[in-house]
Write an enzyme that holds these catalytic residues in place. Structure first.
Site, mmCIF file in Angstrom:
data_model
loop_
_atom_site.group_PDB
_atom_site.id
_atom_site.type_symbol
_atom_site.label_atom_id
_atom_site.label_comp_id
_atom_site.label_asym_id
_atom_site.label_seq_id
_atom_site.Cartn_x
_atom_site.Cartn_y
_atom_site.Cartn_z
ATOM 1 N N PHE A 83 38.563 11.674 10.201
ATOM 2 C CA PHE A 83 39.616 12.116 9.295
ATOM 3 C C PHE A 83 40.844 12.616 10.048
ATOM 4 O O PHE A 83 40.731 13.484 10.928
ATOM 5 C CB PHE A 83 39.100 13.291 8.434
ATOM 6 C CG PHE A 83 37.927 12.946 7.569
ATOM 7 C CD1 PHE A 83 38.112 12.570 6.246
ATOM 8 C CD2 PHE A 83 36.626 12.995 8.090
ATOM 9 C CE1 PHE A 83 37.015 12.253 5.439
ATOM 10 C CE2 PHE A 83 35.529 12.665 7.293
ATOM 11 C CZ PHE A 83 35.723 12.302 5.975
ATOM 12 N N ASP A 84 41.997 12.107 9.657
ATOM 13 C CA ASP A 84 43.239 12.756 10.052
ATOM 14 C C ASP A 84 43.275 14.135 9.382
ATOM 15 O O ASP A 84 42.636 14.347 8.339
ATOM 16 C CB ASP A 84 44.421 11.901 9.580
ATOM 17 C CG ASP A 84 45.734 12.634 9.718
ATOM 18 O OD1 ASP A 84 46.044 13.072 10.845
ATOM 19 O OD2 ASP A 84 46.448 12.804 8.711
ATOM 20 N N ALA A 85 44.022 15.067 9.969
ATOM 21 C CA ALA A 85 44.062 16.437 9.422
ATOM 22 C C ALA A 85 45.244 16.676 8.481
ATOM 23 O O ALA A 85 45.058 16.937 7.280
ATOM 24 C CB ALA A 85 44.112 17.440 10.579
#
Lengths: 221, 221
Positions: free
Chosen positions: A10-12
Site C-alpha cells: 500500500f502507498d501511504a
C-alpha cells in the site's frame, strides 16, 4: 489473476491516509486559505520529489514536505513562521486514515502486508504508529532507504527485494495515478484506489483494476 | 556578471509563447470549459514529461501533448474526438508569442540566441516558423535529440554542447520555475521570467535574477 497474490503493498499518502485532513489546521493558522494551502502543499510535495529525482538532487520527503508547505504559504500570500511550520508538520504526522482501512487490512492478515511510500521513516513511522495500524503490517518500506523516489523503477525494485516475493505476486495499491502508472511500468499488478473519480492517466499504463476505496481489493484475497 | 554572456538561451512554452493562447480554441469546442481544459492540459503536459523521464519511458513531447489534452478533456467530462484533437494540436503550433519578444531579440542580435525546449522538432519548428522569429535564432535545440527531458542535467548539457560555449557564458531564460531550477542546478546563469508573480520554488536553487518579462534581460547585453 493467474498467479496468487502473496504481498499486498500500500502507498501511504492519499491511499491509507487522507493528506487533506490537515486542512483544518491550515485553516486555523491561515483563515480562509486552509483549503488552498492544503491543496498547493500536496501538489508541490509531489512536484518537488519528481524534480529532485530528475535533477539528481535528493532530499528526504520530510524536507520536501516542509519546503512544499513554505511554497504553499507564500503562494497564498501569507507569512511563513517556524512555530506554524512545526505545528503543521506535527499535524502531518497525525493524518487520519480512511474509514475502511483497518477492516480491510484485518481481513487480509494471512497475507504479507506492507506500506511502501515516498515518505522518509521520520514521518512515516510516527504516522503509522499513531494510527494504531502498525501491528497489521509486516513491513514499512521507504524509498529513503535507496534514495529513489517513486515512480522510478529502482524504487519499486527496492520494495520488491525487501519483500522477497516475485514481481507478479505483488498487488500494489495507490490512489495516486502517477504511482499506479509507475508500479505498472515496473511490473507489479495494480489496483488504483480512485477516491476522487478521476480519469485514468494517459500514459499507456492502465491499472489492472480500479476501485473507489480499499474494499475492492478483498476480491484478490 | 563577472563572465560575459555569449549565449542567450530561451525556453519556448510559457517563456516566448503563451501556452494559454489556445484557450479560445478550447472554449470554441468545449463551451464554458476552455479555461479549465487549457490549464489541465498544460499541467498534465509537464507532469507527463516528468513521469515518463522518471519511469524511463520516453515519448516525444508531441505525443505527450496529445495525451495531456486527452486527459484534460476527460477530466472536464467532455468527449475527446479525433477532429477536435487535430484542430487543438494545430492551434498549439500557432501559439502567440508575448508582445516584447521580438523587440528584445532584435536588440540582442550580436549574441548567440537559441531556443531550448522540451518540445520535439515536429511541434517546435512549425511554431517558431509561423511566429516569424526564426531569422533571429541561431539554433533551435530540442531535448528530443537526446531523449532527456528538462530538468535532467543531461538535457541542459545537450544544449551546452550544441552551443559550444562555456557553462557560465550561458544565460538561460524560462518562465517555468522548475526549468529555472534545473538550469541553475546544472550551472547556467538564470533569469526567471516570472510572468505570473509566483513565489520562488523552494528547491534551494534560486534564480540569479528575476524579471516580470523579457525586457529585463537586456541588462545582460
Amino acid at each position: 489473476m493467474s498467479t496468487e497474490i502473496k504481498a499486498f503493498v500500500f502507498d501511504a499518502y492519499g491511499t491509507l491516509f487522507d493528506v487533506h485532513s490537515v486542512k483544518e489546521k491550515c485553516e486555523e493558522f491561515y483563515p480562509g486559505k486552509g483549503e488552498k494551502i492544503s491543496q498547493v502543499w500536496r501538489t508541490k510535495q509531489i512536484e518537488y520529489s519528481n524534480l529532485r529525482q530528475l535533477m539528481g538532487n535528493y532530499e528526504t520527503f520530510l524536507t520536501i514536505t516542509k519546503d512544499a508547505l513554505k511554497y504553499a504559504i507564500k503562494a497564498s500570500e501569507e507569512e511563513w513562521g517556524e512555530e506554524k511550520e512545526k505545528a503543521l508538520i506535527e499535524a502531518y504526522l497525525q493524518l487520519t486514515h480512511y474509514p475502511e482501512v483497518e477492516r480491510v487490512l484485518v481481513q487480509l492478515k494471512d497475507k504479507t502486508l506492507a506500506v511502501f511510500s515516498n515518505g522518509s521513516h521520520d514521518m512515516l513511522d510516527p504516522l503509522i504508529q499513531q494510527s494504531g495500524l502498525s501491528p497489521l503490517f509486516d513491513a514499512i518500506i521507504s524509498v529513503d532507504e535507496v534514495k529513489q523516489y517513486k515512480p522510478t523503477p529502482a524504487s519499486y525494485d527496492h520494495a520488491l527485494k525487501t519483500l522477497n516475493v516475485k514481481r507478479e505476486e505483488v498487488l500494489f495499491m495507490s490512489s495516486n495515478g502517477w504511482d499506479i502508472s509507475g508500479a505498472k511500468n515496473f511490473g507489479f499488478r495494480t489496483a488504483w484506489i480512485n477516491r476522487n473519480e478521476l480519469p485514468i492517466e494517459e500514459l499507456n499504463l492502465a491499472p489492472d483494476t480500479i476501485y473507489s476505496d480499499l474494499n475492492g481489493i478483498l476480491k484478490w484475497k
